[in-house]
Design a protein around this motif. Structure first.
Motif, PDB file in Angstrom:
ATOM      1  N   ALA A  47       3.915  10.922   2.408  1.00 20.65           N
ATOM      2  CA  ALA A  47       2.708  11.663   2.772  1.00 20.65           C
ATOM      3  C   ALA A  47       1.773  11.819   1.569  1.00 20.65           C
ATOM      4  O   ALA A  47       2.210  11.923   0.421  1.00 20.65           O
ATOM      5  N   TRP A  48       0.477  11.847   1.857  1.00 24.88           N
ATOM      6  CA  TRP A  48      -0.519  12.089   0.831  1.00 24.88           C
ATOM      7  C   TRP A  48      -0.591  13.588   0.520  1.00 24.88           C
ATOM      8  O   TRP A  48      -0.528  14.423   1.418  1.00 24.88           O
ATOM      9  N   VAL A  49      -0.779  13.923  -0.777  1.00 25.57           N
ATOM     10  CA  VAL A  49      -0.863  15.312  -1.215  1.00 25.57           C
ATOM     11  C   VAL A  49      -2.072  15.457  -2.130  1.00 25.57           C
ATOM     12  O   VAL A  49      -2.252  14.665  -3.060  1.00 25.57           O
ATOM     13  N   PRO A  50      -2.938  16.469  -1.910  1.00 29.99           N
ATOM     14  CA  PRO A  50      -4.074  16.675  -2.822  1.00 29.99           C
ATOM     15  C   PRO A  50      -3.591  17.142  -4.183  1.00 29.99           C
ATOM     16  O   PRO A  50      -2.703  17.985  -4.286  1.00 29.99           O
ATOM     17  N   GLN A  51      -4.216  16.597  -5.249  1.00 30.87           N
ATOM     18  CA  GLN A  51      -3.770  16.918  -6.603  1.00 30.87           C
ATOM     19  C   GLN A  51      -4.875  17.510  -7.475  1.00 30.87           C
ATOM     20  O   GLN A  51      -4.665  18.517  -8.133  1.00 30.87           O
ATOM     21  N   TYR A  52      -6.058  16.873  -7.505  1.00 32.21           N
ATOM     22  CA  TYR A  52      -7.079  17.284  -8.455  1.00 32.21           C
ATOM     23  C   TYR A  52      -8.466  17.228  -7.816  1.00 32.21           C
ATOM     24  O   TYR A  52      -8.784  16.288  -7.091  1.00 32.21           O
ATOM     25  N   ASP A  53      -9.279  18.219  -8.127  1.00 35.64           N
ATOM     26  CA  ASP A  53     -10.719  18.159  -7.876  1.00 35.64           C
ATOM     27  C   ASP A  53     -11.346  17.658  -9.172  1.00 35.64           C
ATOM     28  O   ASP A  53     -11.303  18.343 -10.199  1.00 35.64           O
ATOM     29  N   ILE A  54     -11.919  16.458  -9.143  1.00 39.77           N
ATOM     30  CA  ILE A  54     -12.345  15.836 -10.402  1.00 39.77           C
ATOM     31  C   ILE A  54     -13.709  16.334 -10.872  1.00 39.77           C
ATOM     32  O   ILE A  54     -14.166  15.954 -11.947  1.00 39.77           O
ATOM     33  N   GLY A  55     -14.389  17.164 -10.091  1.00 41.30           N
ATOM     34  CA  GLY A  55     -15.560  17.861 -10.585  1.00 41.30           C
ATOM     35  C   GLY A  55     -16.766  17.003 -10.889  1.00 41.30           C
ATOM     36  O   GLY A  55     -17.589  17.360 -11.744  1.00 41.30           O
ATOM     37  N   ILE A  56     -16.908  15.887 -10.203  1.00 42.75           N
ATOM     38  CA  ILE A  56     -18.066  15.009 -10.397  1.00 42.75           C
ATOM     39  C   ILE A  56     -19.014  15.195  -9.220  1.00 42.75           C
ATOM     40  O   ILE A  56     -18.590  15.162  -8.063  1.00 42.75           O
ATOM     41  N   ALA A  57     -20.288  15.365  -9.504  1.00 43.51           N
ATOM     42  CA  ALA A  57     -21.267  15.567  -8.438  1.00 43.51           C
ATOM     43  C   ALA A  57     -21.305  14.347  -7.521  1.00 43.51           C
ATOM     44  O   ALA A  57     -21.429  13.209  -7.987  1.00 43.51           O
ATOM     45  N   ASN A  58     -21.171  14.589  -6.224  1.00 46.81           N
ATOM     46  CA  ASN A  58     -21.167  13.468  -5.297  1.00 46.81           C
ATOM     47  C   ASN A  58     -22.518  13.289  -4.601  1.00 46.81           C
ATOM     48  O   ASN A  58     -22.631  12.538  -3.648  1.00 46.81           O
ATOM     49  N   LYS A  59     -23.548  13.988  -5.069  1.00 45.29           N
ATOM     50  CA  LYS A  59     -24.885  13.797  -4.510  1.00 45.29           C
ATOM     51  C   LYS A  59     -25.339  12.370  -4.735  1.00 45.29           C
ATOM     52  O   LYS A  59     -25.202  11.825  -5.831  1.00 45.29           O
ATOM     53  N   ASP A  60     -25.869  11.753  -3.704  1.00 50.54           N
ATOM     54  CA  ASP A  60     -26.362  10.370  -3.760  1.00 50.54           C
ATOM     55  C   ASP A  60     -25.263   9.353  -4.038  1.00 50.54           C
ATOM     56  O   ASP A  60     -25.552   8.216  -4.417  1.00 50.54           O
ATOM     57  N   LEU A  61     -24.003   9.732  -3.863  1.00 50.97           N
ATOM     58  CA  LEU A  61     -22.911   8.805  -4.138  1.00 50.97           C
ATOM     59  C   LEU A  61     -22.733   7.857  -2.957  1.00 50.97           C
ATOM     60  O   LEU A  61     -22.512   8.272  -1.826  1.00 50.97           O
ATOM     61  N   GLY A  62     -22.845   6.549  -3.231  1.00 53.52           N
ATOM     62  CA  GLY A  62     -22.714   5.562  -2.176  1.00 53.52           C
ATOM     63  C   GLY A  62     -21.333   4.931  -2.110  1.00 53.52           C
ATOM     64  O   GLY A  62     -20.842   4.610  -1.035  1.00 53.52           O
TER      65      GLY A  62
END
Length: 264
Positions: free
Chosen positions: A167-182
Motif C-alpha cells: 500500500a502507498w503511504v504519505p510521507q512528506y509535504d515537499i513545500g513547493i508551490a504548485n501554482k501553474d504547475l503542468g
C-alpha cells in the motif's frame, strides 16, 4: 464510451528550429491517430534499451518509442492496453519495471471517484483512490516505482511503498508551490517542474530541485514559441527536455512536441 489505446508515429523535423535565451528548441513532426487528436498529457519512462513516451487526451492513450541514436522515430503499431478506464484522464505518469514492463500510470476521474490506474494491472484496485473533493490533479512516479508525487489540496505530497504490491503511504509535504504547475519529472537525484506559464521577460518555465533536500538547483527560460507547457520529460541526463505545449500550434498540425537543448 469507447476507450482507445494504441501507438502513433513520431518523425524528427529539422526544418523548424527556434532559439531564445540560450535554450534551443527543435520541433518534432507527429502523425497523430486522427487530425482532431489533441494531446494534453505526456509521460516518459526508460528501460535498458529504449525510452518510451506516452501521450493522451481525456479519453485515449498512444505510445511512442525512442530508438537510441535514431532521429526518425517509428511506433510499434501495437495497442498499449490499459483495461477499461472508468473516467476521464486527468494526468499520467509512466514506469518501466520487471513487474509490468513499460506502461502508463493514469489518474482518472468520474462523478464518483478519482483514482490511479496501473496499466499493467488495470483491474486491481490497490492504487490510491479518492472519493469526492478535493481530489488530486497531478501525479508522477519515480523510476523505481516505490515513490510518487501527488498533488493534494494545493500541496505536493510524496507517497511511498515498500514494494510493487504494498500500500502507498504519505510521507512528506515537499513545500513547493504548485501554482501553474503542468508536469513533474521525478528522478532519484532531481525533481523537475514544468510550469504552465505565459511568456515573460523573467519567467522561468522549467525548474530543477534536489530530490533529497528540495534545494533549487537550476531554472530555465525557454523559447516563447513552445509556451505555455502542458507536460515535459527530461532526457540525456538532464541535457535535454521533451516538452508538450498546452495546445498544438494548430488543430491538425503535425508540430506538437519539441526537444529543448538545455545546456547550450
Amino acid at each position: 464510451c469507447v476507450w482507445v489505446v494504441g501507438t502513433i508515429l513520431l518523425e524528427f523535423d529539422t526544418s523548424l528550429v527556434d532559439a531564445e535565451k540560450g535554450v534551443h528548441a527543435t520541433w518534432f513532426s507527429v502523425d497523430w491517430p486522427d487530425p482532431l487528436f489533441e494531446p494534453g498529457q505526456m509521460a516518459c519512462a526508460a528501460d535498458e534499451k529504449n525510452r518510451h513516451v506516452f501521450v493522451a487526451n481525456k479519453f485515449s492513450i498512444y505510445s511512442l518509442q525512442f530508438d537510441p541514436g535514431m532521429e526518425h522515430l517509428e511506433s510499434l503499431q501495437e495497442p498499449e492496453p490499459c483495461g477499461k478506464l472508468e473516467g476521464e484522464i486527468i494526468d499520467m505518469a509512466a514506469l518501466c519495471d520487471d513487474h509490468g514492463g513499460c506502461r502508463p500510470f493514469v489518474l482518472i476521474r468520474n462523478h464518483e471517484f478519482t483514482k490511479i490506474v496501473d496499466c499493467a494491472r488495470p483491474e486491481e484496485d490497490n492504487q490510491l483512490k479518492w472519493t469526492g473533493l478535493p481530489a488530486p490533479n497531478l501525479i508522477e512516479v519515480r523510476p523505481d516505482g516505490l515513490s510518487m508525487v501527488v498533488e493534494q489540496e494545493s500541496n505536493l505530497v510524496i507517497w511511498t511503498r515498500k514494494n510493487s504490491t504494498s500500500a502507498w503511504v504519505p510521507q512528506y509535504d515537499i513545500g513547493i508551490a504548485n501554482k501553474d504547475l503542468g508536469d513533474i519529472d521525478y528522478g532519484f537525484r532531481e525533481i523537475i517542474f514544468f510550469r504552465n506559464v505565459r511568456p515573460g521577460l523573467f519567467t522561468t518555465a522549467i525548474e530543477q530541485f534536489n530530490a533529497t533536500s528540495m534545494e533549487k538547483m537550476r531554472a530555465w527560460r525557454i523559447p516563447n514559441v513552445v509556451m505555455p507547457l502542458a507536460a515535459g520529460c527530461m532526457m540525456e541526463e538532464g541535457a535535454q527536455a521533451l516538452v508538450l505545449p498546452s495546445r498544438g500550434r494548430l488543430i491538425g498540425s503535425k508540430h506538437h512536441l519539441a526537444r529543448l537543448d538545455l545546456n547550450r
